[in-house]
Design a protein around this motif. Structure first.
Motif, PDB file in Angstrom:
ATOM      1  N   VAL A 147       0.841  -1.208   0.000  1.00  6.78           N
ATOM      2  CA  VAL A 147       0.000   0.000   0.000  1.00  6.78           C
ATOM      3  C   VAL A 147       0.871   1.252   0.000  1.00  6.78           C
ATOM      4  O   VAL A 147       0.592   2.221  -0.710  1.00  6.78           O
ATOM      5  N   ALA A 148       1.957   1.230   0.793  1.00  2.00           N
ATOM      6  CA  ALA A 148       2.854   2.382   0.847  1.00  2.00           C
ATOM      7  C   ALA A 148       3.595   2.573  -0.467  1.00  2.00           C
ATOM      8  O   ALA A 148       4.049   3.689  -0.773  1.00  2.00           O
ATOM      9  N   THR A 149       3.725   1.513  -1.250  1.00  2.00           N
ATOM     10  CA  THR A 149       4.418   1.612  -2.530  1.00  2.00           C
ATOM     11  C   THR A 149       3.598   2.383  -3.557  1.00  2.00           C
ATOM     12  O   THR A 149       4.167   3.040  -4.445  1.00  2.00           O
ATOM     13  N   ILE A 150       2.286   2.342  -3.433  1.00  2.00           N
ATOM     14  CA  ILE A 150       1.415   2.975  -4.431  1.00  2.00           C
ATOM     15  C   ILE A 150       1.672   4.474  -4.561  1.00  2.00           C
ATOM     16  O   ILE A 150       1.878   4.969  -5.678  1.00  2.00           O
ATOM     17  N   PRO A 151       1.673   5.260  -3.462  1.00  3.67           N
ATOM     18  CA  PRO A 151       1.964   6.692  -3.640  1.00  3.67           C
ATOM     19  C   PRO A 151       3.374   6.965  -4.149  1.00  3.67           C
ATOM     20  O   PRO A 151       3.603   7.966  -4.846  1.00  3.67           O
ATOM     21  N   VAL A 152       4.333   6.094  -3.820  1.00  2.33           N
ATOM     22  CA  VAL A 152       5.690   6.261  -4.342  1.00  2.33           C
ATOM     23  C   VAL A 152       5.683   6.105  -5.863  1.00  2.33           C
ATOM     24  O   VAL A 152       6.236   6.941  -6.596  1.00  2.33           O
ATOM     25  N   LEU A 153       5.038   5.056  -6.348  1.00  2.91           N
ATOM     26  CA  LEU A 153       4.967   4.833  -7.788  1.00  2.91           C
ATOM     27  C   LEU A 153       4.134   5.911  -8.471  1.00  2.91           C
ATOM     28  O   LEU A 153       4.403   6.288  -9.616  1.00  2.91           O
ATOM     29  N   LEU A 154       3.133   6.420  -7.762  1.00  5.22           N
ATOM     30  CA  LEU A 154       2.305   7.488  -8.322  1.00  5.22           C
ATOM     31  C   LEU A 154       3.143   8.740  -8.562  1.00  5.22           C
ATOM     32  O   LEU A 154       3.032   9.390  -9.613  1.00  5.22           O
ATOM     33  N   GLY A 155       3.990   9.066  -7.587  1.00 10.95           N
ATOM     34  CA  GLY A 155       4.877  10.213  -7.762  1.00 10.95           C
ATOM     35  C   GLY A 155       5.872   9.999  -8.883  1.00 10.95           C
ATOM     36  O   GLY A 155       6.149  10.908  -9.675  1.00 10.95           O
ATOM     37  N   LEU A 156       6.406   8.788  -8.994  1.00  8.29           N
ATOM     38  CA  LEU A 156       7.354   8.489 -10.071  1.00  8.29           C
ATOM     39  C   LEU A 156       6.680   8.565 -11.437  1.00  8.29           C
ATOM     40  O   LEU A 156       7.285   9.015 -12.412  1.00  8.29           O
ATOM     41  N   SER A 157       5.431   8.133 -11.506  1.00  8.36           N
ATOM     42  CA  SER A 157       4.689   8.226 -12.761  1.00  8.36           C
ATOM     43  C   SER A 157       4.483   9.678 -13.150  1.00  8.36           C
ATOM     44  O   SER A 157       4.583  10.056 -14.316  1.00  8.36           O
ATOM     45  N   TYR A 158       4.213  10.513 -12.159  1.00  4.59           N
ATOM     46  CA  TYR A 158       3.990  11.938 -12.424  1.00  4.59           C
ATOM     47  C   TYR A 158       5.253  12.611 -12.946  1.00  4.59           C
ATOM     48  O   TYR A 158       5.209  13.415 -13.891  1.00  4.59           O
ATOM     49  N   TYR A 159       6.406  12.276 -12.340  1.00  6.83           N
ATOM     50  CA  TYR A 159       7.649  12.935 -12.715  1.00  6.83           C
ATOM     51  C   TYR A 159       8.381  12.249 -13.857  1.00  6.83           C
ATOM     52  O   TYR A 159       9.233  12.857 -14.495  1.00  6.83           O
ATOM     53  N   GLY A 160       8.090  10.973 -14.116  1.00  5.49           N
ATOM     54  CA  GLY A 160       8.816  10.311 -15.200  1.00  5.49           C
ATOM     55  C   GLY A 160       8.515   8.842 -15.302  1.00  5.49           C
ATOM     56  O   GLY A 160       9.423   8.021 -15.210  1.00  5.49           O
ATOM     57  N   GLY A 161       7.259   8.470 -15.496  1.00 12.09           N
ATOM     58  CA  GLY A 161       6.877   7.069 -15.588  1.00 12.09           C
ATOM     59  C   GLY A 161       7.293   6.449 -16.909  1.00 12.09           C
ATOM     60  O   GLY A 161       8.011   7.046 -17.710  1.00 12.09           O
TER      61      GLY A 161
END
Length: 277
Positions: free
Chosen positions: A55-69
């Motif tokens: 669950v904690a990984t989801i916001p991390v990946l969300l931020g990475l997608s926003y900045y450079g997915g």
């Protein structure tokens, strides 16, 4: 005819993004896919901790997608879709590699198999999200990433780098062993070396991706980025030690010592993330 022409590039770009994501997932997860401690964690880690980690990984990946997915996105809906696609790709690639290595067999219980795969989704998902920056992107993508950059965004990148490297090392016994071997003076020296190396690595050396804001004083950059990034690295290190059960039975001083040891690679990971992204 015109509709098909308009849709083909989109499909081609999406499939290219999936290929990059698969490659990124394998590259980032491979060290852990070949580590016995990670195999064991899939079975020994408490289910609720494993769920918390995912669950904690989801916001991390969300931020990475926003900045450079792994593909260019322009809405929260697209970012969320890419997060779950990235996690799915990471899970599939991890399953395939673990099967090739004989770690997953027909005799493996469902609980153990799910645990072993789920643990690998974290580094694999990060690799999938970073695929575009690692395997190529157009100038428009780079311009968009620069436009989205902010102070909080840079701190997020620092934290992500710290998370990735601390995740790699935290499950190992060597972290606790090194902590027990060090005295207070060595621990203080390690903390200072971590902090200074992090600052030099990113802001003083002329590496590609290093900070270019020459108007800001070194002291200001040190306080706002290097010191804050190191504190984030220590907090993330503590969280990783707790999640992986390395803090069980330790006194507060021993736990802090282990966090300082883990904070060394975490801080290097934080600095490297600024260069990569």
């Amino acid at each position: 005819m015109g509709i098909r022409t308009a849709s083909e590039p989109s499909l081609r770009h999406f499939l290219t993004g999936l290929g990059r994501a698969a490659g990124g997932a394998i590259i980032f997860a491979l060290p852990m896919l070949m580590t016995m401690e990670m195999w064991a964690l899939g079975f020994t880690l408490d289910v609720w901790k494993l769920c918390l980690l995912l669950v904690a990984t989801i916001p991390v990946l969300l931020g990475l997608s926003y900045y450079g997915g792994f593909r260019c996105t322009f809405s929260l809906k697209d970012d969320l879709a890419d997060v779950f696609v990235g996690m799915l790709i990471a899970g599939l690639m991890s399953t395939f590699v673990l099967w090739l290595f004989g770690v997953l067999t027909l005799e493996t219980s469902l609980r153990e198999a799910i645990g072993k795969i789920a643990v690998q989704v974290v580094p694999g998902g990060i690799g999938a999200m970073l695929a575009r920056s690692q395997f190529g992107g157009d100038s428009a993508t780079d311009d968009l990433r620069r436009e989205r950059s902010s102070y909080w965004g840079e701190l997020f990148m620092l934290a992500t780098g710290a998370l990735f490297l601390s995740f790699n090392v935290a499950p190992t016994e060597e972290i606790i062993l090194i902590a027990f071997q060090m005295d207070a003076w060595r621990e203080a020296a390690l903390a200072l070396a971590s902090l200074l190396l992090m600052h030099v690595f990113v802001y003083v050396s002329n590496f590609k991706g290093g900070d270019e804001r020459g108007a800001a004083s070194h002291l200001s950059m040190f306080l706002r980025f290097s010191l804050t990034g190191y504190v984030l690295s220590l907090l993330i290190s503590m969280a990783m030690l707790w999640i992986f059960g390395r803090s069980d039975g330790l006194s507060f001083y021993s736990f802090l010592s282990a966090a300082l040891v883990l904070g060394f690679p975490a801080s290097i990971g934080a600095a490297a993330a600024r260069l990569v992204l």
